[in-house]
Design a protein around this motif. Structure first.
Motif, PDB file in Angstrom:
ATOM      1  N   TRP A 218       0.827  -1.209   0.000  1.00 48.89           N
ATOM      2  CA  TRP A 218       0.000   0.000   0.000  1.00 48.89           C
ATOM      3  C   TRP A 218       0.863   1.262   0.000  1.00 48.89           C
ATOM      4  CZ3 TRP A 218      -4.672   0.919  -1.479  1.00 48.89           C
ATOM      5  CH2 TRP A 218      -5.623  -0.096  -1.472  1.00 48.89           C
ATOM      6  N   VAL A 219       1.996   1.206   0.677  1.00 48.07           N
ATOM      7  CA  VAL A 219       2.924   2.342   0.636  1.00 48.07           C
ATOM      8  C   VAL A 219       3.415   2.545  -0.799  1.00 48.07           C
ATOM      9  CG1 VAL A 219       5.222   3.134   1.350  1.00 48.07           C
ATOM     10  CG2 VAL A 219       3.633   2.198   3.050  1.00 48.07           C
ATOM     11  N   LYS A 220       3.801   1.460  -1.454  1.00 47.97           N
ATOM     12  CA  LYS A 220       4.254   1.564  -2.848  1.00 47.97           C
ATOM     13  C   LYS A 220       3.140   2.061  -3.766  1.00 47.97           C
ATOM     14  CE  LYS A 220       8.101  -1.703  -3.154  1.00 47.97           C
ATOM     15  NZ  LYS A 220       8.712  -2.759  -3.984  1.00 47.97           N
ATOM     16  N   PHE A 221       1.928   1.572  -3.532  1.00 51.25           N
ATOM     17  CA  PHE A 221       0.802   2.017  -4.351  1.00 51.25           C
ATOM     18  C   PHE A 221       0.558   3.512  -4.159  1.00 51.25           C
ATOM     19  CE2 PHE A 221      -3.739   2.967  -4.832  1.00 51.25           C
ATOM     20  CZ  PHE A 221      -3.950   2.552  -6.134  1.00 51.25           C
ATOM     21  N   GLY A 222       0.575   3.961  -2.907  1.00 52.07           N
ATOM     22  CA  GLY A 222       0.396   5.388  -2.635  1.00 52.07           C
ATOM     23  C   GLY A 222       1.461   6.223  -3.313  1.00 52.07           C
ATOM     24  N   ASN A 223       2.706   5.787  -3.218  1.00 49.12           N
ATOM     25  CA  ASN A 223       3.801   6.519  -3.874  1.00 49.12           C
ATOM     26  C   ASN A 223       3.641   6.530  -5.392  1.00 49.12           C
ATOM     27  OD1 ASN A 223       5.060   7.065  -1.422  1.00 49.12           O
ATOM     28  ND2 ASN A 223       6.401   5.269  -1.527  1.00 49.12           N
ATOM     29  N   THR A 224       3.183   5.404  -5.940  1.00 47.70           N
ATOM     30  CA  THR A 224       3.001   5.320  -7.397  1.00 47.70           C
ATOM     31  C   THR A 224       1.865   6.225  -7.853  1.00 47.70           C
ATOM     32  OG1 THR A 224       3.814   3.030  -7.380  1.00 47.70           O
ATOM     33  CG2 THR A 224       2.618   3.750  -9.337  1.00 47.70           C
ATOM     34  N   LEU A 225       0.790   6.270  -7.081  1.00 54.07           N
ATOM     35  CA  LEU A 225      -0.304   7.191  -7.393  1.00 54.07           C
ATOM     36  C   LEU A 225       0.184   8.634  -7.343  1.00 54.07           C
ATOM     37  CD1 LEU A 225      -3.240   7.916  -7.933  1.00 54.07           C
ATOM     38  CD2 LEU A 225      -3.692   7.605  -5.472  1.00 54.07           C
ATOM     39  N   LYS A 226       0.991   8.954  -6.356  1.00 51.75           N
ATOM     40  CA  LYS A 226       1.571  10.300  -6.270  1.00 51.75           C
ATOM     41  C   LYS A 226       2.447  10.579  -7.489  1.00 51.75           C
ATOM     42  CE  LYS A 226       4.523  13.216  -3.329  1.00 51.75           C
ATOM     43  NZ  LYS A 226       5.220  13.325  -2.019  1.00 51.75           N
ATOM     44  N   LEU A 227       3.263   9.611  -7.884  1.00 50.82           N
ATOM     45  CA  LEU A 227       4.105   9.766  -9.074  1.00 50.82           C
ATOM     46  C   LEU A 227       3.239  10.022 -10.309  1.00 50.82           C
ATOM     47  CD1 LEU A 227       6.882   9.538 -10.506  1.00 50.82           C
ATOM     48  CD2 LEU A 227       6.499   7.062 -10.635  1.00 50.82           C
ATOM     49  N   LYS A 228       2.153   9.276 -10.452  1.00 49.91           N
ATOM     50  CA  LYS A 228       1.243   9.465 -11.584  1.00 49.91           C
ATOM     51  C   LYS A 228       0.709  10.893 -11.604  1.00 49.91           C
ATOM     52  CE  LYS A 228      -2.205   6.422 -12.290  1.00 49.91           C
ATOM     53  NZ  LYS A 228      -2.610   5.939 -13.648  1.00 49.91           N
ATOM     54  N   MET A 229       0.283  11.382 -10.450  1.00 53.54           N
ATOM     55  CA  MET A 229      -0.305  12.718 -10.368  1.00 53.54           C
ATOM     56  C   MET A 229       0.742  13.807 -10.604  1.00 53.54           C
ATOM     57  SD  MET A 229      -2.876  12.045  -7.144  1.00 53.54           S
ATOM     58  CE  MET A 229      -3.811  13.568  -7.283  1.00 53.54           C
ATOM     59  N   LEU A 230       1.950  13.576 -10.170  1.00 46.07           N
ATOM     60  CA  LEU A 230       3.016  14.552 -10.411  1.00 46.07           C
ATOM     61  C   LEU A 230       3.431  14.577 -11.875  1.00 46.07           C
ATOM     62  CD1 LEU A 230       5.202  13.974  -7.226  1.00 46.07           C
ATOM     63  CD2 LEU A 230       3.832  16.002  -7.748  1.00 46.07           C
ATOM     64  N   MET A 231       3.548  13.404 -12.497  1.00 51.31           N
ATOM     65  CA  MET A 231       3.969  13.360 -13.900  1.00 51.31           C
ATOM     66  C   MET A 231       2.936  13.977 -14.830  1.00 51.31           C
ATOM     67  SD  MET A 231       6.985  12.281 -13.639  1.00 51.31           S
ATOM     68  CE  MET A 231       7.389  12.115 -15.374  1.00 51.31           C
ATOM     69  N   ARG A 232       1.678  14.022 -14.409  1.00 52.94           N
ATOM     70  CA  ARG A 232       0.669  14.729 -15.193  1.00 52.94           C
ATOM     71  C   ARG A 232       1.053  16.205 -15.380  1.00 52.94           C
ATOM     72  NH1 ARG A 232      -1.466  10.276 -15.896  1.00 52.94           N
ATOM     73  NH2 ARG A 232      -3.628   9.700 -15.373  1.00 52.94           N
TER      74      ARG A 232
END
Length: 513
Positions: A218-232
């Motif tokens: 879940w920590v990795k998923f949260g970080n990946t979601l954050k990465l997705k939102m930042l790369m937008r």
């Protein structure tokens, strides 16, 4: 799942018993209720473990179900992004091929999105009074950010502050997309910190139908979601978007190990099976077949898009056989030009859809963020210098993961990338960012068309042609969805620009250049 008829803030808290969720079996009952009234499901009394399972199952429906009002509708985006098209056996939809959007276009993405958010809101409330349930609360916070990210990426502005707190006037003010993104990223950070600070907290175990209680994932998923939102936000520093420097700063300190890696799909499975139609994976029953072996609800309506088929064929990409079925007429993969008026393109000569690749079945999990997507996000971040590491290695792993999730193997993926073709072979690419985004597009077919749609709007990659249907006068795909009928009916005073559909063609998401 229940079939739900909803309007703005009339929300069905679709919380099932744990046994029903984990077995993938739900009742079929239609109904509505007003969140301002007394809920017949008594959501305040639902245990967090049951709430968690049902809420996650609702997110899978939001992404993949186009049946019975229980989900959003990615079908249209799959069409626009060159993956699917409409069958020649049907009269084409003006919404699809002429981009004549109305307030009813894709409304499930909004209505069912807020339904899902309300479920996560109840989960957070129910778990906030017990410190041992911090993992439940953290998951609810991360998934709230996930659903809001989808809403912003489709609509831009939306109700956020106070949106999930009922009021008697149904008046919910809109926040701009940048404000919602910023708040959601902060929510992710808070949730990740809470998980890390409470290693002894109660594990949700099998009630967590995505990671089985593995909070490290879940920590990795949260970080990946954050990465997705930042790369937008890389392509613009206007309208609250962070831009290149801001994204780089926000990712300072992260390493590749912080994100979902090879084999680490974030996928939901409440116990899908072929025991009944409402137990099947939602994408499978949409475009493949029912529990009795009959054609899926839209199996005859959606066919292979010529743009996608031609891409895979042009680059010796065997994923054509993983996304599309051989046509009955000759056993070959054939696509149909989007907007075609050719009356000879019957379903027997145009390929159907597999749903999930070579070994697709009704019990397949629903990918939320597949590993390949995380790796392509990482590759772009590394290529831009935001995160240390080799973009080439992440790109390679992303392609391998794309083949793997479709039922193929690493050797086949590696052979594809070894060609003397700059589209496949990263070492030969003159524009590494374009190569990464193109391969992400090739991998997202059917699985996450919203990611491709967002990259198209952010970077113009790939340059998807508009519909060939006679009368098309636009030169690009619509930039966002119109606000739904529910908003015009109940919250019209707050809708930013009327929601009639005409503004959706050129009205941009805040992160678009």
């Amino acid at each position: 799942m229940k079939t739900i008829t909803i309007f703005k803030r009339k929300v069905n808290i679709a919380l099932l018993s744990a046994a029903a969720v984990l077995a993938g079996v739900a009742g079929c009952k239609k109904g509505t209720f007003d969140i301002n009234g007394t809920s017949p499901n008594a959501p305040s009394s639902v245990l967090p473990k049951f709430s968690l399972s049902a809420s996650l199952s609702g997110t899978a429906n939001l992404m993949y179900s186009a049946v019975g009002g229980v989900g959003g509708n990615q079908d249209m985006i799959n069409n626009w992004m060159g993956y699917w098209t409409q069958s020649g056996a049907y009269t084409p939809s003006n919404t699809y091929v002429l981009y004549q959007l109305t307030s009813g276009t894709g409304a499930g993405n909004w209505d069912m999105g807020f339904n899902n958010l309300s479920n996560y809101h109840q989960l957070i409330k129910a778990s906030s009074t017990d410190a041992t349930l911090v993992n439940y609360k953290a998951i609810g916070m991360i998934m709230t950010a996930f659903v809001y990210q989808r809403i912003v990426d489709l609509y831009n502005k939306a109700p956020y502050t106070g949106a999930l707190v009922p009021n008697s006037t149904f008046s919910y003010k809109y926040d701009d997309g940048a404000t919602i993104y910023k708040a959601c990223i902060a929510k992710i950070d808070s949730a990740v910190a809470a998980i890390k600070a409470n290693p002894g907290a109660v594990s949700p175990g099998n009630y967590d139908i995505m990671f089985k209680g593995d909070m490290g994932m879940w920590v990795k998923f949260g970080n990946t979601l954050k990465l997705k939102m930042l790369m937008r936000q890389t392509a613009s520093s206007a309208n609250g978007s962070l831009g290149d420097a801001g994204v780089k700063s926000a990712l300072s300190g992260y390493t590749a190990d912080d994100f979902l890696g090879a084999g680490e799909d974030a996928s939901i499975n409440p116990g899908y099976s072929s025991a009944a139609d409402n137990a099947e994976n939602p994408l499978y029953i949409d475009v493949v077949k029912t529990s009795t072996g009959q054609p899926g609800y839209n199996e005859k309506y959606f066919r292979a898009n010529k743009y996608g088929v031609d891409f895979y064929h042009a680059h010796n990409d065997l994923r054509d056989t993983m996304f599309y079925l051989p046509a009955d007429a000759d056993g070959m993969i054939h696509g149909r030009l989007y907007g075609s008026q050719n009356g000879n393109e019957a379903n027997s000569v145009i390929s159907g859809l597999t749903g999930f690749g070579l070994n697709a079945s009704a019990s397949e999990s629903s990918p939320i963020i597949p590993a390949f997507e995380s790796l392509f996000l990482l590759a772009e971040a590394q290529q831009r210098g935001y995160i240390a590491g080799s973009a080439a290695d992440s790109y390679k792993a992303g392609v391998e993961e794309s083949f793997r999730i479709l039922g193929s193997d690493k050797a086949t993926a590696d052979a594809y990338m070894a060609q003397a073709d700059p589209v496949a072979n990263f070492a030969l690419a003159s524009d590494p960012i374009k190569a990464i985004i193109t391969q992400e597009w090739a991998a997202c077919n059917s699985l996450d068309p919203l990611e491709s749609y967002s990259n198209y709007r952010r970077l113009g990659i790939p340059r998807i042609p508009v519909s060939a249907y006679p009368g098309v006068t636009v030169d690009h795909i619509p930039y966002r969805f119109p606000y739904p009928t529910s908003e015009l009916s109940y919250n019209s005073a707050n809708v930013p620009d009327g929601g009639t559909g005409t503004e959706a063609l050129n009205s941009k998401i805040f992160w678009m250049p």
